[in-house]
Scaffold this active site. Sequence first.
Site, short mmCIF file in Angstrom:
data_model
loop_
_atom_site.label_atom_id
_atom_site.label_comp_id
_atom_site.label_asym_id
_atom_site.label_seq_id
_atom_site.Cartn_x
_atom_site.Cartn_y
_atom_site.Cartn_z
N CYS A 40 0.86 -1.19 0.00
CA CYS A 40 0.00 0.00 0.00
C CYS A 40 0.89 1.24 0.00
O CYS A 40 2.03 1.20 0.47
CB CYS A 40 -0.86 -0.05 1.26
SG CYS A 40 -1.84 1.42 1.60
N SER A 42 0.74 3.63 1.90
CA SER A 42 1.11 3.98 3.28
C SER A 42 2.46 3.36 3.65
O SER A 42 3.25 3.99 4.37
CB SER A 42 0.04 3.51 4.27
OG SER A 42 -1.20 4.12 3.98
N HIS A 45 4.92 5.68 2.39
CA HIS A 45 5.01 6.89 3.22
C HIS A 45 5.90 6.67 4.44
O HIS A 45 6.66 7.55 4.83
CB HIS A 45 3.63 7.33 3.72
CG HIS A 45 2.74 7.89 2.64
ND1 HIS A 45 3.21 8.56 1.55
CD2 HIS A 45 1.39 7.89 2.53
CE1 HIS A 45 2.19 8.95 0.80
NE2 HIS A 45 1.09 8.55 1.36
N HIS A 61 0.89 -3.99 6.07
CA HIS A 61 -0.30 -3.94 6.94
C HIS A 61 -1.54 -4.40 6.18
O HIS A 61 -2.65 -4.19 6.63
CB HIS A 61 -0.50 -2.52 7.46
CG HIS A 61 -0.71 -1.54 6.35
ND1 HIS A 61 0.32 -1.08 5.57
CD2 HIS A 61 -1.84 -0.99 5.85
CE1 HIS A 61 -0.17 -0.27 4.64
NE2 HIS A 61 -1.47 -0.20 4.78
N CYS A 159 -6.66 -3.73 3.86
CA CYS A 159 -6.51 -2.27 3.89
C CYS A 159 -7.23 -1.59 2.73
O CYS A 159 -8.24 -0.93 2.92
CB CYS A 159 -5.04 -1.84 3.91
SG CYS A 159 -4.90 -0.03 3.89
#
Length: 359
Positions: A40, A42, A45, A61, A159
Amino acid sequence: MRIKAAVLWERRTPLRVEDVEIADPAPGEARVKILASGVCHSDLHHIRRETAFVPPLVLGHEGAGVVESVGEGVTRVQPGDRVIIAFGQKCGTCYFCLRGEHHLCAAPGPSNVRLRHGDQVLTPLLAVGSFAEYANVDARNLVKIPDEMPIDRAALIACGVTTGLGAVIKTARVEPGSNVAVIGVGGVGLNVVQGAALAGATRVIAIDLVDRKLEMAREFGATHTINPNREDPIEAVRSLTGGWGVDYAFEVIGHPATIRQAYDMTRKGGKAVVVGLADGADEVSIPAQDLMRSGKSLVGCFYGSVSPYQDIPRYVDLYLNRRIKLDELISRRFALDEINEAIRALDAGEVARGVIVFE
Ligand code: NAD
Ligand code: ZN
């Protein structure tokens, strides 16, 4: 037990696949053999940006797998169960959990050490850490799935799918006949698009800089597409909606400028929903008088505002009944050793979702 895990030792450096020691599951935990983990934005990031999770980290995740063993007191699941790992805390007793707002659970994060490399403690991202062969997770975060649910597609529900569908159904509560814009149609945004189509939106306007993503958005139910490299997205959205703007705009990138775009393309009285994860230092500026006069709402959306026990089984069921697309979301599959290539492909906009598959 010794397992392989991809470790982020320092921000802005490649992950390294290491032999890592995983503890036995603590009371209330289950050890899950990870079979698939989506990559993902994220995760990216946390590699690039300053966030609350400090390296060394085991990222990942968006995971699904099979329960290998359980700690004391665990009754929700047993070894052999196939599960999706929902992230976040779900204490069940705090102010938010009692209101059914599990995504906002205020319980402190876990303090027990799950992963070590030598004498270094590794932190699993969001108390999951699915870029690893096994993960110890709070058993309350596990949602059992039926045998017929393919495990790599199940991982996406941990997610991206849950966030995207939840943003439409739970956070915004889009009603039939609405006009919707989605800024950023990657792995999460495509799920906002298909959620909006499922909710009966009349116009679903997909906005992205990458034409291939816009083509995919059409397959996922977008009725119109806009590439801001070629036209002004706010003007284009207004002209598609009688000059007023959309009822709902979703920002699914994580930049102040696109959050402001979402606000500006929302009609008076409409809702702009922030799904993207911005940098910790970013701020968004909104014209205060316009906010009052227009009656618009600007709302945040964490984890699709979902209640995992209720909503995740629903999303699985939607897939099994061919009401949402997940097969088409997986552009490439990678081995754990190829994690850095998977991250590069995401960053380059080459994939809707890349999935790490184990075995
Ligand atoms: P992604 O990389 O798959 O998709 C992002 C898309 O945005 C890409 O298609 C890219 O081309 C497009 N884009 C980038 N800049 C743009 C611009 N200026 N205008 C238009 N399009 C642009 O990422 P993803 O995995 O879908 O994640 C999207 C965001 O959602 C990230 O910020 C991620 O951290 C966040 N996220 C939030 C939650 C939550 O709980 N709210 C959950 C998961 C992910
Ligand atoms: Zn995610």
